[in-house]
Structures are given as structure tokens and as C-alpha cells.
Scaffold this motif. Sequence first.
Motif, PDB file in Angstrom:
ATOM      1  N   ALA A 147     -91.334 -39.161  -4.804  1.00 27.14           N
ATOM      2  CA  ALA A 147     -92.190 -40.346  -4.939  1.00 27.14           C
ATOM      3  C   ALA A 147     -91.675 -41.491  -4.078  1.00 27.14           C
ATOM      4  N   PHE A 148     -90.363 -41.698  -4.066  1.00 28.11           N
ATOM      5  CA  PHE A 148     -89.799 -42.790  -3.272  1.00 28.11           C
ATOM      6  C   PHE A 148     -89.625 -42.402  -1.816  1.00 28.11           C
ATOM      7  N   GLY A 149     -89.006 -41.253  -1.562  1.00 30.42           N
ATOM      8  CA  GLY A 149     -88.651 -40.877  -0.194  1.00 30.42           C
ATOM      9  C   GLY A 149     -89.843 -40.608   0.699  1.00 30.42           C
ATOM     10  N   VAL A 150     -90.744 -39.757   0.241  1.00 34.53           N
ATOM     11  CA  VAL A 150     -91.902 -39.385   1.065  1.00 34.53           C
ATOM     12  C   VAL A 150     -92.874 -40.553   1.188  1.00 34.53           C
ATOM     13  N   ASN A 151     -92.911 -41.419   0.182  1.00 36.42           N
ATOM     14  CA  ASN A 151     -93.784 -42.591   0.251  1.00 36.42           C
ATOM     15  C   ASN A 151     -93.423 -43.488   1.441  1.00 36.42           C
ATOM     16  N   ASN A 152     -92.156 -43.510   1.821  1.00 34.13           N
ATOM     17  CA  ASN A 152     -91.746 -44.293   2.989  1.00 34.13           C
ATOM     18  C   ASN A 152     -92.378 -43.790   4.273  1.00 34.13           C
ATOM     19  N   PHE A 153     -92.635 -42.479   4.355  1.00 33.13           N
ATOM     20  CA  PHE A 153     -93.257 -41.923   5.562  1.00 33.13           C
ATOM     21  C   PHE A 153     -94.667 -42.497   5.747  1.00 33.13           C
ATOM     22  N   ILE A 154     -95.339 -42.728   4.620  1.00 34.03           N
ATOM     23  CA  ILE A 154     -96.700 -43.270   4.674  1.00 34.03           C
ATOM     24  C   ILE A 154     -96.676 -44.680   5.264  1.00 34.03           C
ATOM     25  N   ARG A 155     -95.690 -45.465   4.863  1.00 32.43           N
ATOM     26  CA  ARG A 155     -95.538 -46.817   5.408  1.00 32.43           C
ATOM     27  C   ARG A 155     -95.228 -46.763   6.899  1.00 32.43           C
ATOM     28  N   ALA A 156     -94.376 -45.812   7.292  1.00 33.02           N
ATOM     29  CA  ALA A 156     -93.961 -45.704   8.693  1.00 33.02           C
ATOM     30  C   ALA A 156     -95.127 -45.355   9.612  1.00 33.02           C
ATOM     31  N   GLU A 157     -96.086 -44.581   9.119  1.00 30.47           N
ATOM     32  CA  GLU A 157     -97.185 -44.164   9.990  1.00 30.47           C
ATOM     33  C   GLU A 157     -98.308 -45.203  10.042  1.00 30.47           C
ATOM     34  N   GLY A 158     -98.139 -46.321   9.331  1.00 33.68           N
ATOM     35  CA  GLY A 158     -99.084 -47.418   9.457  1.00 33.68           C
ATOM     36  C   GLY A 158    -100.077 -47.562   8.333  1.00 33.68           C
ATOM     37  N   ASN A 159     -99.712 -47.089   7.125  1.00 38.31           N
ATOM     38  CA  ASN A 159    -100.602 -47.223   5.977  1.00 38.31           C
ATOM     39  C   ASN A 159     -99.841 -47.837   4.800  1.00 38.31           C
ATOM     40  N   PRO A 160     -99.428 -49.090   4.924  1.00 40.94           N
ATOM     41  CA  PRO A 160     -98.634 -49.702   3.862  1.00 40.94           C
ATOM     42  C   PRO A 160     -99.400 -49.878   2.553  1.00 40.94           C
ATOM     43  N   ARG A 161    -100.712 -49.977   2.636  1.00 36.84           N
ATOM     44  CA  ARG A 161    -101.489 -50.185   1.410  1.00 36.84           C
ATOM     45  C   ARG A 161    -101.414 -48.971   0.485  1.00 36.84           C
ATOM     46  N   PHE A 162    -101.507 -47.788   1.058  1.00 34.21           N
ATOM     47  CA  PHE A 162    -101.402 -46.583   0.232  1.00 34.21           C
ATOM     48  C   PHE A 162    -100.008 -46.481  -0.377  1.00 34.21           C
ATOM     49  N   ALA A 163     -98.995 -46.844   0.415  1.00 37.78           N
ATOM     50  CA  ALA A 163     -97.620 -46.831  -0.098  1.00 37.78           C
ATOM     51  C   ALA A 163     -97.479 -47.786  -1.281  1.00 37.78           C
ATOM     52  N   MET A 164     -98.136 -48.935  -1.187  1.00 37.61           N
ATOM     53  CA  MET A 164     -98.133 -49.889  -2.288  1.00 37.61           C
ATOM     54  C   MET A 164     -98.823 -49.305  -3.520  1.00 37.61           C
ATOM     55  N   GLU A 165     -99.951 -48.640  -3.306  1.00 40.85           N
ATOM     56  CA  GLU A 165    -100.687 -48.051  -4.423  1.00 40.85           C
ATOM     57  C   GLU A 165     -99.829 -47.034  -5.169  1.00 40.85           C
ATOM     58  N   THR A 166     -99.021 -46.295  -4.421  1.00 35.64           N
ATOM     59  CA  THR A 166     -98.123 -45.327  -5.056  1.00 35.64           C
ATOM     60  C   THR A 166     -97.190 -46.017  -6.040  1.00 35.64           C
ATOM     61  N   GLN A 167     -96.582 -47.116  -5.601  1.00 40.86           N
ATOM     62  CA  GLN A 167     -95.646 -47.834  -6.454  1.00 40.86           C
ATOM     63  C   GLN A 167     -96.348 -48.441  -7.668  1.00 40.86           C
ATOM     64  N   VAL A 207     -98.445 -39.021  -3.857  1.00 42.40           N
ATOM     65  CA  VAL A 207     -97.909 -39.067  -2.492  1.00 42.40           C
ATOM     66  C   VAL A 207     -98.197 -37.765  -1.757  1.00 42.40           C
ATOM     67  N   LEU A 208     -97.922 -36.651  -2.390  1.00 42.24           N
ATOM     68  CA  LEU A 208     -98.124 -35.360  -1.730  1.00 42.24           C
ATOM     69  C   LEU A 208     -99.594 -35.109  -1.433  1.00 42.24           C
ATOM     70  N   SER A 209    -100.487 -35.624  -2.296  1.00 41.73           N
ATOM     71  CA  SER A 209    -101.923 -35.441  -2.052  1.00 41.73           C
ATOM     72  C   SER A 209    -102.354 -36.131  -0.759  1.00 41.73           C
ATOM     73  N   TYR A 210    -101.690 -37.236  -0.428  1.00 38.35           N
ATOM     74  CA  TYR A 210    -102.010 -37.957   0.807  1.00 38.35           C
ATOM     75  C   TYR A 210    -101.808 -37.063   2.021  1.00 38.35           C
ATOM     76  N   PHE A 211    -100.740 -36.283   2.005  1.00 36.39           N
ATOM     77  CA  PHE A 211    -100.433 -35.410   3.134  1.00 36.39           C
ATOM     78  C   PHE A 211    -101.199 -34.091   3.070  1.00 36.39           C
ATOM     79  N   LEU A 212    -101.349 -33.551   1.870  1.00 35.97           N
ATOM     80  CA  LEU A 212    -101.943 -32.223   1.733  1.00 35.97           C
ATOM     81  C   LEU A 212    -103.459 -32.229   1.813  1.00 35.97           C
ATOM     82  N   LEU A 213    -104.081 -33.395   1.585  1.00 31.59           N
ATOM     83  CA  LEU A 213    -105.543 -33.474   1.627  1.00 31.59           C
ATOM     84  C   LEU A 213    -106.057 -34.029   2.952  1.00 31.59           C
ATOM     85  N   GLY A 214    -105.182 -34.144   3.952  1.00 28.57           N
ATOM     86  CA  GLY A 214    -105.614 -34.465   5.308  1.00 28.57           C
ATOM     87  C   GLY A 214    -105.808 -35.933   5.611  1.00 28.57           C
ATOM     88  N   ARG A 215    -105.273 -36.849   4.804  1.00 30.52           N
ATOM     89  CA  ARG A 215    -105.441 -38.278   5.062  1.00 30.52           C
ATOM     90  C   ARG A 215    -104.408 -38.824   6.041  1.00 30.52           C
TER      91      ARG A 215
END
Length: 451
Positions: A147-167, A207-215
Motif C-alpha cells: 500500500a505504501f511502497g507501490v503507491n509511490n510509483f503512482i505519484r512518480a508517474e504523474g498521478n498524485p491525486r490517485f496516490a492521495m486517494e489511496t491514503q 493500489v494494485l488495481s490501478y496497475f492491473l486494470l490498465g490505468r
Amino acid sequence: MISLKNDSIGKLLWDFSMPAIVGMLVNALYNIISRIFVGRGVGSIAIAAVTVALPVMTLMMAITMLIGVGATALISIRMGEKKMDEVEKIAGNATALLVILPFLLSLVYFLFADPILMLFGSSPEVLPYAKEYVHVIMLGAIPGAIAFGVNNFIRAEGNPRFAMETQIIGAVINIICNYVYIFIFNWGIAGSAWAAVTGQTISAIWVLSYFLLGRSKIKLKLSNFKIETPIVLKTLTIGFAPFAMQIANTIQQTILNQTLSRHGGDIALSAVGILMSVSMLLLMPIVGVSQGAQPIIGYNYGARNYDRVKEALKKAIIAGTAMATFGYILLLLFAVPVVELFSKGDTALTELTVHALLTFMAVMPVVGFQIIGSSYFQAVGKPIQSTFLSLSRQVLFFIPLLLILPRYLGIEGVWITAPIADVLAILVTGTFLFYEIKKQRKLALATDIQS
């Protein structure tokens, strides 16, 4: 779509930092609320138990940050260099490690739970509560790391809002479950731990759904889960600074808990448990700014846009300092009523905690400079400087002072250790940044000449 290369630095810092700040604040708030529920639903000894559990949880966070933060900084730099194949290999290797390492740490804990908790400052009275709490927490180690580690990847690729939603999702679920598990199901301190695990598990799925569902831009492919030594070593090298800082925090918390038990007993452990929750709420916005600035600095450093790197650093420091000052004013105004939320009418605990909190956070307005300054070196892939600065407060200053001052000043020596260590660490960070900025000017000039 956010452009790390072309959008204004002020806009980028806002776009990246605000979601991170909101996420950090929500997480800090759920820590406060869960401690309030524990204090009111179980008692002050349960707050002492959570304080004893803190070094174990910090060790877990150290492992998560070693991989998650290290990989995120490396991903930002490689995205700036347009090396997407390498980005996905980094993400895959890091995700695999975020499963393997927490599992191993949990195994060690369950084999040696009693001596570990006693080492971390537990008294015989507190130990049963601490075991009940930590046993459950360690069952959720893997989803917590994801939840914490992979969520950082989402922020790095330019989607900070989704990373915030996770938290936010994890925190809200945690708060709701804390109330239900403690006051309705009557699960006691274990209920608070199960609430944390529930929130972490749902966050990990999210978090994993973000990557596995093609977003995502970054794809998590099974072929990239195969460990590659060069990638792992580079990730560990960059992530070593926050990892070392968390290890230093663990050592610091262990010495702190033992010192408090010796000079103040279980009530002092309870006071520090409250203090840590409140101080986390005040400091998390600054950490959010540093997290928001990291991909901006890392991308532009990788793209050799050195003027933008300098501008991002400057604006992040200004924002962090402003937030720290505002937080300190709130602390001065509302310390007593906030502490009373935890203490449930215990006047002695309230008085001790308020005094400790105001002393501990005495130089808070300038702490933001040190937090953001040390994270800058991590963002640009300079692990030696970042590690040294991250450790300067705990290892060079706080721990030695903590070992010396209480011998002469008793419990008061514990409280004054923090502001002294903060001032010394700020001076060291300022020196490092001064020379780094001079170097950046030369690099910018060289880049302009070449272009």
C-alpha cells in the motif's frame, strides 16, 4: 495531463504536494483518532503499549521505504531520461521485494516477540497489551508494504491525486474500523491493530488495481518481478537514506522508551505516545511537500533542467517553512484540549504530555528546512549526502544527547534533547545545500553554454 518538463514549478508543486499533504494529514489524523480510541476504550496503559510497538512498526516502515522510496526516485530519474523499459523493470523488482522483505521481518518477529518487545521498552505490565497489538500488525506487513511502497510509483508517474486517494481510503477505513472493533466488538487493543490491517489490505488492493486494470503508464509485468541485481543495488543505494533514517528512528525510539521507563515509568511512555501522534500530525504536511517536490526535482535533474531544479527546491523550502510555522502556532493555542482528548481526565498525564510536547517541538518553525533539504539529495540520486543528512539529527545529535542529558536532568533532559538536535541538524543541512546550490549554478551555466 501534468507535464513535469513544461508546467510552472509553482503549479507542479501545488499539484503534487497538495494530494500528498492531504494524504499525509489523513494518515496522521487516523493515528491520532486510533490513539484516542485506544486511550478511551482500553486505557492509558494501552497507549504505552502502542508506544512500545512503535519501534517494530518503524522497522517495517524502514524496509518499505528502502524499496518504495528508492525505486520511486530512480523511476522519476529514468522517466526524465525517457527509459520506460527500465522504469518497468525497476517497478517490478521493487514490488517483488515489497513482498519478500516484510515476510522475512514478520517471521523474525514471531520467533522472538517477547525479547524484542522488552528490548523496545516494555514493562511486564505493558507486555501483554504490546504483544496483542503487534502480533496483529505483523500479520498485515505485506499489504501494508504494498500500500505504501507501490503507491509511490503512482505519484512518480504523474498521478498524485490517485496516490492521495489511496491514503485517504486506507485512513477512513482504519478510523471506522477502530470505532467498530473497539467499542462495538469489544476487541480491545487488538481491535485497533485489526483496524490498521483492514485499512492497509484494502489500500493494497486499490493500489494494485490501478496497475492491473490498465490505468497506469507503468506496467507491472510478471517478467519484471525476476530480481536483477544491478537494479536492486541501485534501488537500495538510493533508498538507503530514508531506510537508515528509519533504522535510526528505531534505535532512537528504543533508547527513548528505555529512558522514559527508567525516569518516568509507564505514564511517561503514554505521554510520548500522545506526543508522537500530535507531532506527526503537525509534521506530515512538510513531509507531503517534500514528497511532492521529489518527482519534480528528480525529473528535471534527469532532464538537466537545473534552473527548474533550483526553483523547485526554493519553493518547497518556503512552503515547508510556512506550514511548520502555522503548525507551531496551532500547537501553542490548542495543546491542552488536544492532549485531553487522549488522557480521559487523567490530570497528571495531561500536564506531563503538554509540557513534553511544547518543549519537544520548540524549534518546529525551522524544521521544514531540514526535512526538505535532506530529501532533495535523495531526489537527485545522491545517496551519500542524503543518508548523512537524514541521519544527522538522530545519530549525530539526538541519540548522544539522549544518552547524556537525562543522567543529569532526569526526565527534563529527554524533552530538551529534541530542540537541540533540531537546531544542530538544520545548521548541517544548510551547509550542504549552500555548496550544492553553488554546484548547480556551475552545471546550469555549462548547460547553457552547450546549448
